[in-house]
Write a protein that holds these residues in place. Structure first.
Motif, PDB file in Angstrom:
ATOM      1  N   UNK A   3      14.408  -4.650   2.322  1.00 60.28           N
ATOM      2  CA  UNK A   3      14.021  -4.712   0.916  1.00 60.28           C
ATOM      3  C   UNK A   3      12.490  -4.684   0.758  1.00 60.28           C
ATOM      4  N   UNK A   4      11.819  -3.909   1.585  1.00 53.11           N
ATOM      5  CA  UNK A   4      10.348  -3.947   1.574  1.00 53.11           C
ATOM      6  C   UNK A   4       9.808  -3.248   0.316  1.00 53.11           C
ATOM      7  N   UNK A   5       8.573  -3.582  -0.091  1.00 52.26           N
ATOM      8  CA  UNK A   5       8.015  -3.027  -1.335  1.00 52.26           C
ATOM      9  C   UNK A   5       8.033  -1.494  -1.400  1.00 52.26           C
ATOM     10  N   UNK A   6       7.753  -0.812  -0.293  1.00 51.23           N
ATOM     11  CA  UNK A   6       7.743   0.658  -0.332  1.00 51.23           C
ATOM     12  C   UNK A   6       9.159   1.215  -0.248  1.00 51.23           C
ATOM     13  N   UNK A  17       0.856  -1.200   0.000  1.00 52.41           N
ATOM     14  CA  UNK A  17       0.000   0.000   0.000  1.00 52.41           C
ATOM     15  C   UNK A  17       0.885   1.241   0.000  1.00 52.41           C
ATOM     16  N   UNK A  18       1.949   1.197   0.797  1.00 53.06           N
ATOM     17  CA  UNK A  18       2.912   2.298   0.816  1.00 53.06           C
ATOM     18  C   UNK A  18       3.587   2.439  -0.537  1.00 53.06           C
ATOM     19  N   UNK A  19       3.935   1.302  -1.116  1.00 53.14           N
ATOM     20  CA  UNK A  19       4.606   1.332  -2.420  1.00 53.14           C
ATOM     21  C   UNK A  19       3.742   2.041  -3.468  1.00 53.14           C
ATOM     22  N   UNK A  20       2.451   1.684  -3.499  1.00 54.17           N
ATOM     23  CA  UNK A  20       1.579   2.275  -4.520  1.00 54.17           C
ATOM     24  C   UNK A  20       1.271   3.747  -4.218  1.00 54.17           C
ATOM     25  N   UNK A  21       1.245   4.113  -2.925  1.00 55.91           N
ATOM     26  CA  UNK A  21       1.112   5.538  -2.560  1.00 55.91           C
ATOM     27  C   UNK A  21       2.297   6.317  -3.115  1.00 55.91           C
ATOM     28  N   UNK A  22       3.485   5.738  -2.941  1.00 58.44           N
ATOM     29  CA  UNK A  22       4.704   6.430  -3.371  1.00 58.44           C
ATOM     30  C   UNK A  22       4.743   6.550  -4.894  1.00 58.44           C
ATOM     31  N   UNK A  23       4.443   5.448  -5.583  1.00 64.02           N
ATOM     32  CA  UNK A  23       4.523   5.478  -7.049  1.00 64.02           C
ATOM     33  C   UNK A  23       3.603   6.553  -7.611  1.00 64.02           C
ATOM     34  N   UNK A  24       2.420   6.710  -7.018  1.00 67.96           N
ATOM     35  CA  UNK A  24       1.500   7.738  -7.513  1.00 67.96           C
ATOM     36  C   UNK A  24       1.861   9.136  -7.001  1.00 67.96           C
ATOM     37  N   UNK A  25       2.310   9.202  -5.755  1.00 66.86           N
ATOM     38  CA  UNK A  25       2.648  10.501  -5.173  1.00 66.86           C
ATOM     39  C   UNK A  25       3.866  11.135  -5.832  1.00 66.86           C
ATOM     40  N   UNK A  26       4.800  10.302  -6.248  1.00 72.27           N
ATOM     41  CA  UNK A  26       6.014  10.816  -6.912  1.00 72.27           C
ATOM     42  C   UNK A  26       5.674  11.488  -8.224  1.00 72.27           C
TER      43      UNK A  26
END
Ligand SMILES: Nc1ncnc2c1ncn2[C@@H]1O[C@H](COP(=O)(O)OP(=O)(O)O)[C@@H](O)[C@H]1O
Ligand SMILES: [Mg+2]
Length: 407
Positions: free
Chosen positions: A53-56, A30-39
């Motif tokens: 090595x976590x997804x976010x 969930x953090x990873x997808x927040x970051x990908x869109x927020x960036x």
């Protein structure tokens, strides 16, 4: 210059503009997808998670690799972030408090405190004027029997804290099941009805019951709505999703849900009422049961992006992740318009190899999302696909053709 904000109950905060740094507690998908869109919008991200090595962590500007309980790590997160959010709800309430004093946590500790505990959550939902399935608080064996007498079997007994994907739940169909569940609770040690005061995600007071007994409701469908709110008070919902679970894990989200427009709109309006009542910031998943007579019961809340909202990544004007960033940063919320019928399918550990093997056969309207987790354990959420088609029947038909999942 990024703006640091005051609390919303003092005055509506100024927007936290792109260029600012968002801190995220938790480093999962969930953090990873927040970051990908927020960036894409120009925000920077710092993640706090114990796994290197976590997804976010892989996609954030900075990762603080530390246990969540570390004060030094929290201080570092607060120092680097103009705004802090979380991507899972079992965040230690003391930690949220600590961060609130040093940075800006628009979701606040109250929302977490409420949604971390099934009983408090039900009370909050009812306070918003929304119905839940009949329930009975249970702290003792006697209360369990009283609850069964009152609600009648079948029932579902749930731990108030820490359950997910059906864990910490017992379906009680017979009086033997009732006795067996209680004795399992007593002997397992895995689930303790007693309060451990060192764990602030547990109950606050020893008098608060550790379990909740719910009437088993023979629902016709499970629905969910992702609702977003910003501290200025703007609220928007995404189209209602119909959810199908397998082994208590979300399997499919079908959008539009195969229900009447009236039901779908009512589901959205219930979610809005809850968001307003809780003074939500960011997005929240609202899970519901639709009964045969059209009644809707809210089942549970998730004060963060939700698996059943992953369809928005490809099928809506704004994704739930971008909406979450907009919500916590007090930007105007984006359009939630659905651009295409869609079915989301979760890719679990056991599905990864078949998905990769079949990828070349997927139609060009299938969008693949993998979270880059190193270990593909059975039933671990590894990714998802969004299948867009002219209607949801066609999307379901295509998914059945892949031969990977039962649809
Ligand atoms: N009272 C109930 N009646 C019927 N089914 C239920 C009830 N409570 C839960 N379930 C089923 O179990 C699933 C998981 O329960 P839920 O309360 O959402 O816990 P979690 O998602 O945290 O594991 C639900 O999606 C639903 O399918
Ligand atoms: Mg659930």
């Amino acid at each position: 210059m990024p703006v640091n904000n005051k609390n919303e109950n003092q005055h509506p905060p100024l927007p936290i503009l792109p260029g600012s740094t968002v801190g995220i507690l938790g480093g999962g998908q969930l953090g990873r997808m927040m970051i990908l869109d927020g960036r894409k919008m120009g925000y920077k991200f710092v993640t706090l998670d114990p796994a290197e090595d976590c997804p976010a962590g892989q996609v954030s500007d900075i990762q603080i690799v530390s246990e969540y309980s570390s004060i030094q790590a929290a201080e570092q997160l607060a120092r680097r972030s103009q705004v802090i959010t979380y991507e899972f709800e079992n965040v230690d309430a003391k930690m949220t408090q600590f961060l609130q004093e040093r940075s800006y946590v628009p979701q606040g500790s109250e929302l977490l405190h409420t949604t971390q505990h099934r009983l408090r959550e039900k009370v909050a939902i009812e306070k918003a004027g929304v119905q839940v399935a009949p329930y009975f608080p249970v702290g003792t064996e006697q209360e369990l029997h009283d609850g069964v007498d009152k609600l009648g079997l079948p029932c579902v007994l749930k731990t108030c804290t820490g359950g997910y994907d059906g864990k910490g739940q017992w379906l009680l169909k017979t009086t033997q099941d009732v006795a067996a569940a209680w004795s399992e609770i007593q002997t397992s040690g895995a689930v303790q009805p007693a309060v451990d005061s060192s764990d602030s995600t547990a109950n606050d007071s020893p008098t608060e019951p550790g379990f909740i007994l719910e009437k088993f409701v023979p629902f016709e469908r499970e629905l969910s709505v992702i609702v977003a709110r910003n501290p200025s008070g703007e609220i928007k919902t995404f189209p209602t999703a119909e959810n199908i679970h397998k082994n208590h894990i979300l399997h499919l989200s079908i959008v539009p849900a195969r229900v009447s427009k009236e039901v779908s709109e009512r589901a959205r309006s219930l979610a809005e009422s809850i968001a307003a009542s809780l003074e939500l910031a960011g997005v929240m998943g609202v899970e519901m049961f639709l009964m045969e007579n059209g009644e809707l019961f809210v089942n549970e809340l998730a004060p963060r992006p939700h698996n059943s909202g992953h369809y928005t990544l490809d099928a809506c004007v704004t994704s739930q992740f971008e909406q979450h960033i907009r919500g916590i940063c007090n930007l105007p919320l984006g359009s939630t318009e659905l651009l295409s019928p869609v079915v989301m399918v979760n890719i679990l550990g056991q599905d990864v190899a078949p998905v990769l093997a079949q990828l070349h056969t997927f139609p060009d309207t299938v969008k693949l999302h993998l979270y880059d987790k190193s270990e593909a354990r059975v039933n671990r959420k590894m990714g998802h696909i969004n299948v867009m088609a002219k209607d949801t029947d066609e999307a379901l038909h295509q998914i059945a053709q892949f031969g990977i999942w039962d649809v």
